[in-house]
Design a protein around this motif. Structure first.
Motif, PDB file in Angstrom:
ATOM      1  N   GLU A 107       0.821  -1.202   0.000  1.00 22.10           N
ATOM      2  CA  GLU A 107       0.000   0.000   0.000  1.00 22.10           C
ATOM      3  C   GLU A 107       0.861   1.259   0.000  1.00 22.10           C
ATOM      4  OE1 GLU A 107      -3.761  -0.358   2.587  1.00 22.10           O
ATOM      5  OE2 GLU A 107      -2.276  -1.592   3.650  1.00 22.10           O
ATOM      6  N   LEU A 108       0.339   2.312  -0.609  1.00 24.73           N
ATOM      7  CA  LEU A 108       0.951   3.633  -0.536  1.00 24.73           C
ATOM      8  C   LEU A 108       0.081   4.467   0.394  1.00 24.73           C
ATOM      9  CD1 LEU A 108       3.159   5.563  -1.516  1.00 24.73           C
ATOM     10  CD2 LEU A 108       1.644   6.194  -3.415  1.00 24.73           C
ATOM     11  N   LEU A 109       0.657   4.852   1.545  1.00 15.59           N
ATOM     12  CA  LEU A 109      -0.098   5.519   2.593  1.00 15.59           C
ATOM     13  C   LEU A 109       0.519   6.864   2.935  1.00 15.59           C
ATOM     14  CD1 LEU A 109      -0.386   2.442   4.994  1.00 15.59           C
ATOM     15  CD2 LEU A 109      -2.056   3.160   3.277  1.00 15.59           C
ATOM     16  N   VAL A 123       4.759  14.432   8.540  1.00 20.26           N
ATOM     17  CA  VAL A 123       3.497  13.707   8.634  1.00 20.26           C
ATOM     18  C   VAL A 123       2.686  13.916   7.361  1.00 20.26           C
ATOM     19  CG1 VAL A 123       1.290  13.570   9.884  1.00 20.26           C
ATOM     20  CG2 VAL A 123       3.438  13.824  11.156  1.00 20.26           C
ATOM     21  N   ARG A 124       2.134  12.827   6.855  1.00 18.84           N
ATOM     22  CA  ARG A 124       1.349  12.778   5.618  1.00 18.84           C
ATOM     23  C   ARG A 124       2.213  12.759   4.366  1.00 18.84           C
ATOM     24  NH1 ARG A 124      -3.853  12.730   6.083  1.00 18.84           N
ATOM     25  NH2 ARG A 124      -4.204  13.373   3.923  1.00 18.84           N
ATOM     26  N   ASP A 125       3.530  12.659   4.509  1.00 17.94           N
ATOM     27  CA  ASP A 125       4.364  12.346   3.352  1.00 17.94           C
ATOM     28  C   ASP A 125       4.044  10.920   2.895  1.00 17.94           C
ATOM     29  OD1 ASP A 125       5.651  14.728   3.075  1.00 17.94           O
ATOM     30  OD2 ASP A 125       7.559  14.076   3.940  1.00 17.94           O
ATOM     31  N   PRO A 126       4.194  10.620   1.598  1.00 15.46           N
ATOM     32  CA  PRO A 126       3.855   9.277   1.123  1.00 15.46           C
ATOM     33  C   PRO A 126       4.878   8.225   1.554  1.00 15.46           C
ATOM     34  CG  PRO A 126       4.794  10.573  -0.660  1.00 15.46           C
ATOM     35  CD  PRO A 126       4.613  11.515   0.501  1.00 15.46           C
ATOM     36  N   VAL A 127       4.380   7.079   1.968  1.00 18.39           N
ATOM     37  CA  VAL A 127       5.241   5.980   2.401  1.00 18.39           C
ATOM     38  C   VAL A 127       4.621   4.657   1.960  1.00 18.39           C
ATOM     39  CG1 VAL A 127       4.116   5.827   4.668  1.00 18.39           C
ATOM     40  CG2 VAL A 127       6.446   4.966   4.378  1.00 18.39           C
ATOM     41  N   TYR A 128       5.461   3.761   1.468  1.00 17.15           N
ATOM     42  CA  TYR A 128       5.004   2.413   1.134  1.00 17.15           C
ATOM     43  C   TYR A 128       4.983   1.567   2.400  1.00 17.15           C
ATOM     44  CZ  TYR A 128       6.083   3.598  -3.749  1.00 17.15           C
ATOM     45  OH  TYR A 128       6.138   4.188  -4.977  1.00 17.15           O
ATOM     46  N   GLN A 129       3.893   0.827   2.585  1.00 15.32           N
ATOM     47  CA  GLN A 129       3.832  -0.171   3.660  1.00 15.32           C
ATOM     48  C   GLN A 129       3.657  -1.538   3.017  1.00 15.32           C
ATOM     49  OE1 GLN A 129       1.391   0.324   7.348  1.00 15.32           O
ATOM     50  NE2 GLN A 129       0.438  -1.593   6.707  1.00 15.32           N
ATOM     51  N   ILE A 130       4.631  -2.403   3.233  1.00 22.04           N
ATOM     52  CA  ILE A 130       4.614  -3.733   2.609  1.00 22.04           C
ATOM     53  C   ILE A 130       4.715  -4.799   3.688  1.00 22.04           C
ATOM     54  CG2 ILE A 130       5.745  -5.279   0.962  1.00 22.04           C
ATOM     55  CD1 ILE A 130       6.834  -1.854   0.541  1.00 22.04           C
ATOM     56  N   GLU A 131       3.784  -5.730   3.684  1.00 20.02           N
ATOM     57  CA  GLU A 131       3.830  -6.878   4.596  1.00 20.02           C
ATOM     58  C   GLU A 131       4.064  -8.132   3.768  1.00 20.02           C
ATOM     59  OE1 GLU A 131       1.188  -6.302   8.424  1.00 20.02           O
ATOM     60  OE2 GLU A 131      -0.032  -6.005   6.636  1.00 20.02           O
ATOM     61  N   ARG A 132       5.047  -8.911   4.188  1.00 17.19           N
ATOM     62  CA  ARG A 132       5.365 -10.115   3.424  1.00 17.19           C
ATOM     63  C   ARG A 132       6.015 -11.163   4.310  1.00 17.19           C
ATOM     64  NH1 ARG A 132      10.539  -8.160  -0.317  1.00 17.19           N
ATOM     65  NH2 ARG A 132      11.573  -6.896   1.288  1.00 17.19           N
ATOM     66  N   ILE A 133       5.939 -12.387   3.852  1.00 20.88           N
ATOM     67  CA  ILE A 133       6.626 -13.502   4.497  1.00 20.88           C
ATOM     68  C   ILE A 133       7.864 -13.797   3.667  1.00 20.88           C
ATOM     69  CG2 ILE A 133       6.487 -15.932   5.173  1.00 20.88           C
ATOM     70  CD1 ILE A 133       3.450 -15.545   5.404  1.00 20.88           C
TER      71      ILE A 133
END
Length: 243
Positions: A107-109, A123-133
């Motif tokens: 996601e791009l949050l 705060v509110r700068d774009p950041v990638y959140q990646i969840e993986r195994i």
């Protein structure tokens, strides 16, 4: 064979013989060992001596016991040396293993206060959140949640994360990764870690928090990882400082 005239303790000789069989591949992960009685008869020693050798190998992580079933060869731990910055993909390939990912969130949050502080952004700068195994030879090794600055690491895609992130940064974006800081602590697995890694809730895991920096000193990545404690060990070389 056992040399009873040697000053080396008999239990230690037995340990070394069993370890040699494991390291040579003659005893493989999951193999059941002969009983203490069988070893005692083979080496012509007491069962107590055999038990001491087996106990030591269990304590050192070479073997494990299952009540009512026997003693088995444990899975070999992955070793990571804590000097020199390498990616998970590079580590696994160096061991002759096939690295892999099972991504279940990309996601791009907008960065919240915590992420903004960690990645030196607003705060509110774009950041990638990646969840993986993370996988090695298709076996789960770690659950990983990454937060990556979208201002610094541009045009990141889910497909790129299936490969090496560090390779994408250095080869595709022509940026240089300089160093990282890493914190490690032991903890019991929660519901999420247990489900992702196929273990029971409460099983010991290694929780790792890593921040990585580009050569200009800007942090581009924060990673929270949960590693299987019985599959991974970390090795550090520490030099004594001069007074």
């Amino acid at each position: 064979m056992i040399d009873k005239s040697s000053p080396i303790p008999i239990y230690y000789q037995i340990e070394e013989q069993i370890k040699a069989l494991i390291e040579s591949g003659k005893l493989k992960s999951g193999d059941c060992l002969p009983s203490e009685r069988e070893y005692a008869e083979k080496f012509k020693v007491s069962r107590m001596t055999v038990r001491q050798a087996i106990n030591n190998l269990v304590n050192d992580g070479f073997l494990y016991r299952e009540k009512g079933k026997g003693t088995f060869v444990a899975q070999k731990k992955f070793e990571q040396v804590l000097h020199g910055l390498t990616s998970f993909t590079e580590d696994m390939k160096a061991r002759g293993l096939t690295p892999g990912n099972r991504i279940f969130s990309f996601e791009l949050l907008f960065a919240n206060e915590l992420i903004a502080k960690q990645l030196d952004m607003t705060v509110r700068d774009p950041v990638y959140q990646i969840e993986r195994i993370r996988l090695a030879d298709n076996e789960p090794i770690a659950l990983e949640t990454s937060f990556i600055s979208a201002n610094l690491i541009k045009d990141l895609t889910k497909e790129a994360m299936h490969q090496s992130l560090y390779n994408y940064i250095e080869e595709e974006l022509n940026l240089r990764i300089d160093y990282s800081t890493q914190e490690i602590e032991a903890a019991p697995a929660g519901d999420k870690e247990a489900e992702a890694l196929g273990i029971k809730k409460g099983t010991p895991i290694l929780k790792i928090l890593r921040k990585s920096y580009l050569e200009d000193g800007k942090p581009f990545e924060m990673v929270k990882s949960a590693y299987l404690a019985d599959r991974y060990k970390f090795i550090a070389t520490m030099k004594r400082s001069t007074k």
